[in-house]
Design a protein around this motif. Structure first.
Motif, PDB file in Angstrom:
ATOM      1  N   SER A  29      20.239  42.508   1.553  1.00 43.02           N
ATOM      2  CA  SER A  29      21.465  42.477   2.355  1.00 43.02           C
ATOM      3  C   SER A  29      22.255  43.768   2.101  1.00 43.02           C
ATOM      4  O   SER A  29      23.126  44.133   2.885  1.00 43.02           O
ATOM      5  CB  SER A  29      22.291  41.237   2.040  1.00 43.02           C
ATOM      6  OG  SER A  29      22.253  40.958   0.661  1.00 43.02           O
ATOM      7  N   PRO A  85      19.380  42.296  11.919  1.00 37.81           N
ATOM      8  CA  PRO A  85      19.929  40.993  12.343  1.00 37.81           C
ATOM      9  C   PRO A  85      18.851  39.923  12.429  1.00 37.81           C
ATOM     10  O   PRO A  85      19.042  38.787  11.980  1.00 37.81           O
ATOM     11  CB  PRO A  85      20.520  41.299  13.722  1.00 37.81           C
ATOM     12  CG  PRO A  85      20.848  42.762  13.669  1.00 37.81           C
ATOM     13  CD  PRO A  85      19.814  43.391  12.777  1.00 37.81           C
ATOM     14  N   MET A  86      17.709  40.310  12.937  1.00 38.53           N
ATOM     15  CA  MET A  86      16.616  39.345  13.017  1.00 38.53           C
ATOM     16  C   MET A  86      16.145  38.949  11.617  1.00 38.53           C
ATOM     17  O   MET A  86      15.825  37.792  11.351  1.00 38.53           O
ATOM     18  CB  MET A  86      15.462  39.956  13.799  1.00 38.53           C
ATOM     19  CG  MET A  86      14.260  39.071  13.936  1.00 38.53           C
ATOM     20  SD  MET A  86      12.994  39.986  14.838  1.00 38.53           S
ATOM     21  CE  MET A  86      11.529  39.197  14.269  1.00 38.53           C
ATOM     22  N   ILE A  88      17.981  38.817   8.963  1.00 37.51           N
ATOM     23  CA  ILE A  88      18.964  37.893   8.391  1.00 37.51           C
ATOM     24  C   ILE A  88      18.672  36.466   8.852  1.00 37.51           C
ATOM     25  O   ILE A  88      18.638  35.521   8.055  1.00 37.51           O
ATOM     26  CB  ILE A  88      20.393  38.312   8.803  1.00 37.51           C
ATOM     27  CG1 ILE A  88      20.736  39.660   8.160  1.00 37.51           C
ATOM     28  CG2 ILE A  88      21.416  37.261   8.397  1.00 37.51           C
ATOM     29  CD1 ILE A  88      22.021  40.283   8.661  1.00 37.51           C
ATOM     30  N   GLU A  89      18.393  36.360  10.159  1.00 35.35           N
ATOM     31  CA  GLU A  89      18.126  35.030  10.719  1.00 35.35           C
ATOM     32  C   GLU A  89      16.870  34.411  10.092  1.00 35.35           C
ATOM     33  O   GLU A  89      16.864  33.252   9.683  1.00 35.35           O
ATOM     34  CB  GLU A  89      17.957  35.184  12.229  1.00 35.35           C
ATOM     35  CG  GLU A  89      18.180  33.906  12.998  1.00 35.35           C
ATOM     36  CD  GLU A  89      17.911  34.123  14.474  1.00 35.35           C
ATOM     37  OE1 GLU A  89      18.249  35.205  14.983  1.00 35.35           O
ATOM     38  OE2 GLU A  89      17.334  33.207  15.088  1.00 35.35           O
ATOM     39  N   VAL A  90      15.822  35.236  10.032  1.00 32.95           N
ATOM     40  CA  VAL A  90      14.566  34.720   9.479  1.00 32.95           C
ATOM     41  C   VAL A  90      14.746  34.350   8.013  1.00 32.95           C
ATOM     42  O   VAL A  90      14.256  33.310   7.551  1.00 32.95           O
ATOM     43  CB  VAL A  90      13.439  35.766   9.655  1.00 32.95           C
ATOM     44  CG1 VAL A  90      12.213  35.372   8.852  1.00 32.95           C
ATOM     45  CG2 VAL A  90      13.089  35.916  11.123  1.00 32.95           C
ATOM     46  N   TYR A  91      15.495  35.190   7.302  1.00 33.68           N
ATOM     47  CA  TYR A  91      15.711  34.904   5.875  1.00 33.68           C
ATOM     48  C   TYR A  91      16.442  33.572   5.711  1.00 33.68           C
ATOM     49  O   TYR A  91      16.083  32.754   4.852  1.00 33.68           O
ATOM     50  CB  TYR A  91      16.500  36.045   5.233  1.00 33.68           C
ATOM     51  CG  TYR A  91      16.923  35.754   3.825  1.00 33.68           C
ATOM     52  CD1 TYR A  91      15.971  35.547   2.826  1.00 33.68           C
ATOM     53  CD2 TYR A  91      18.267  35.665   3.480  1.00 33.68           C
ATOM     54  CE1 TYR A  91      16.352  35.262   1.532  1.00 33.68           C
ATOM     55  CE2 TYR A  91      18.656  35.380   2.187  1.00 33.68           C
ATOM     56  CZ  TYR A  91      17.695  35.174   1.209  1.00 33.68           C
ATOM     57  OH  TYR A  91      18.061  34.886  -0.064  1.00 33.68           O
ATOM     58  N   ASP A  92      17.479  33.332   6.530  1.00 35.93           N
ATOM     59  CA  ASP A  92      18.209  32.063   6.440  1.00 35.93           C
ATOM     60  C   ASP A  92      17.287  30.875   6.656  1.00 35.93           C
ATOM     61  O   ASP A  92      17.326  29.879   5.926  1.00 35.93           O
ATOM     62  CB  ASP A  92      19.346  32.032   7.477  1.00 35.93           C
ATOM     63  CG  ASP A  92      20.517  32.891   7.021  1.00 35.93           C
ATOM     64  OD1 ASP A  92      20.547  33.244   5.816  1.00 35.93           O
ATOM     65  OD2 ASP A  92      21.367  33.235   7.863  1.00 35.93           O
ATOM     66  N   GLN A  93      16.439  31.005   7.690  1.00 30.83           N
ATOM     67  CA  GLN A  93      15.504  29.910   7.979  1.00 30.83           C
ATOM     68  C   GLN A  93      14.539  29.695   6.819  1.00 30.83           C
ATOM     69  O   GLN A  93      14.256  28.558   6.437  1.00 30.83           O
ATOM     70  CB  GLN A  93      14.686  30.226   9.252  1.00 30.83           C
ATOM     71  CG  GLN A  93      15.499  30.192  10.538  1.00 30.83           C
ATOM     72  CD  GLN A  93      15.993  28.791  10.849  1.00 30.83           C
ATOM     73  OE1 GLN A  93      15.349  27.804  10.514  1.00 30.83           O
ATOM     74  NE2 GLN A  93      17.153  28.718  11.491  1.00 30.83           N
ATOM     75  N   LYS A  96      16.146  27.840   4.062  1.00 32.15           N
ATOM     76  CA  LYS A  96      16.236  26.402   4.352  1.00 32.15           C
ATOM     77  C   LYS A  96      14.900  25.730   4.047  1.00 32.15           C
ATOM     78  O   LYS A  96      14.834  24.686   3.396  1.00 32.15           O
ATOM     79  CB  LYS A  96      16.611  26.183   5.817  1.00 32.15           C
ATOM     80  CG  LYS A  96      18.101  26.035   6.023  1.00 32.15           C
ATOM     81  CD  LYS A  96      18.415  25.690   7.468  1.00 32.15           C
ATOM     82  CE  LYS A  96      19.819  26.168   7.811  1.00 32.15           C
ATOM     83  NZ  LYS A  96      19.927  26.684   9.178  1.00 32.15           N
TER      84      LYS A  96
END
Lengths: 112, 345
Positions: A29, A85-86, A88-93, A96
């Motif tokens: 990040s 940005p992509m 970040i999204e993939v990392y969040d998923q 989870k």
């Protein structure tokens, strides 16, 4: 090396391989260059050899999870990587999924 | 420092040109960082032992390059390997079987002492078999390596002309279904093709009318051996096409539109090859009639071999038509197959 150790080290390698990408993404990040990332992960108990990390970073960039920039201000030019940005999204998923997986694994192997 | 330059060069020389410049910069940076960490000061003063230790940690340049390119380094990958081994076994067995038959015929040649013939022949044929098996191995390997390189995931996809994802309809048929190709068919065909072409090329003089009469032995070859030899590349080429077709039938195990079309194409090509070989009739033994009559005179027992001669004249005079009829039957059979299986294809 005994047979058990040999098989075990192969299995451990498999197990670690799956966690590498999420480990790498977790530290990006803020912009990092390859070798600083090796040291950073090392200090947190994750060992990754640079010969694996550098190609991996390029691959993740190609997939669009990372963006990079050369910094030529320092003594030697270094390529800094940062989550896109992509990414970040993939990392969040992935995080989870990881938590769900850990919970499931806990149920499977239990804590006495 | 020179070691580092050599190492970096060894890595990037195995990578696509457009990535080289950047990876070179990156690797130099990495190695300098690693040196600095070890020596605690400027990397420029690092001695050879430290440099070697760093390069050892990075590992062999080819492995690092492979990690960068992400390309699989297979000659024949796991998806094709099973088919490869199966085809290799069958082709190997076919070659050994065919060559052994040729060996036995050679030993049984009249006029040769089986014992001495055996000694001479065994040595010669072990050599020939090894040579033929190596040839078979090389060609099968080349074919599969090309398939791997072209990214053909499995031979079924190749034969059906389909690329892309696996479909349930790609499943092999259960035994005794109309679509099934019995495994024995192509195997027998491969063996016969190898056997026939081996005899046709290495010992065409055996393809002859053999006459054995009161301790005398004659043979009259059907072919003009010299002219037939000149057609050897064409014969090998046709045999290779037929074997390729049979390998595809063997590996897929099931009729498909692509396989039928491919079969028809190969039939046409082999037909053209046969036409070229037989077109002017010189490949047949032009002296056949005369030689037979001479034998009849020498035997002088009233036999005139009239029956053999009339068959010979019929066949040799109309060989082109016989080939054409054979081809038409073959084609008709394939088309009938296609018609019968039309609801599946």
């Amino acid at each position: 090396m005994g047979e058990v150790e040999e098989v075990l080290s192969g299995q451990l390698q498999e197990l670690r391989r799956g966690t590498l990408i999420i480990s790498v993404l977790s530290q990006l990040s803020e912009p990092q260059y390859g070798y600083s990332l090796v040291a950073m992960l090392e200090s947190k108990g994750i060992t990754i050899d640079p010969g694996t990390l550098y190609p991996l970073l390029r691959r993740l960039e190609k997939q669009g999870l990372l963006k990079s920039e050369w910094d030529t201000q320092e003594t030697r030019p270094r390529k800094y990587y940062l989550l896109s940005p992509m990414g970040i999204e993939v990392y969040d998923q992935l995080c989870k999924e990881w938590r769900t997986m850990v919970a499931s694994m806990e149920q499977l192997i239990g804590t006495d | 420092m020179e070691l580092i330059a050599r190492y970096v060069h060894a890595v990037i020389s195995k990578l696509p040109a457009e990535q080289r410049e950047e990876i070179e910069k990156e690797l130099h940076g990495l190695i300098e960082d690693m040196l600095e960490e070890r020596t605690g000061h400027d990397s420029g003063s690092a001695d050879t032992a430290v440099i070697e230790a760093v390069l050892l940690e990075l590992g062999p340049p080819s492995e690092l390059a492979a990690k960068y390119s992400g390309r699989r380094r297979y000659l024949i990958g796991p998806e094709l390997f099973d088919s490869y081994v199966r085809v290799l076994k069958i082709v190997g067995m076919a070659i050994i079987l065919a060559m052994s038959v040729v060996l036995i015929i050679d030993m049984l040649q009249p006029g040769s002492n089986p014992a001495t013939a055996f000694n001479g022949i065994v040595g010669r044929w072990i050599g020939t078999i090894i040579e033929a098996v190596v040839q078979g191995f090389v060609w099968v390997t080349i074919i599969f390596a090309v398939l791997e390189y072209k990214g053909v995931k499995d031979a079924a996809a190749l034969a059906s002309g389909k690329k892309g994802n696996w479909q349930p309809s790609d499943l092999p048929p259960i035994p005794n279904s109309e679509l099934q190709i019995k495994r024995s068919d192509p195997i027998v065909s491969i063996i016969l093709t190898v056997l026939f072409s081996a005899i046709l090329i290495s010992s065409p003089e055996w393809i002859a009318v053999h006459i054995s009469h009161s301790d005398k032995y004659f043979n009259v070859p059907l072919f003009n051996v010299e002219i037939l030899k000149a057609y050897a590349p064409l014969i090998w080429g046709s045999a290779a096409l037929i074997i390729l077709k049979e390998i595809l039938r063997l590996v897929t195990g099931k009729w498909s539109k692509g396989l039928l079309v491919f079969n028809i194409v190969i039939s046409v090509l082999v037909f053209i090859a046969a036409l070229v070989i037989f077109a002017d009739g010189t490949v047949l033994n032009g002296q056949f009639g005369l030689q037979i009559q001479e034998i009849a005179r020498e035997l002088a027992d009233g036999k005139d071999f009239g029956f053999i001669l009339s068959i010979w004249n019929l066949v040799s005079g109309n060989i082109i038509y016989f080939i054409a009829v054979f081809f038409i039957f073959d084609l008709a059979w394939l088309l009938y197959r296609g018609y019968k299986l039309r609801r599946y294809l």
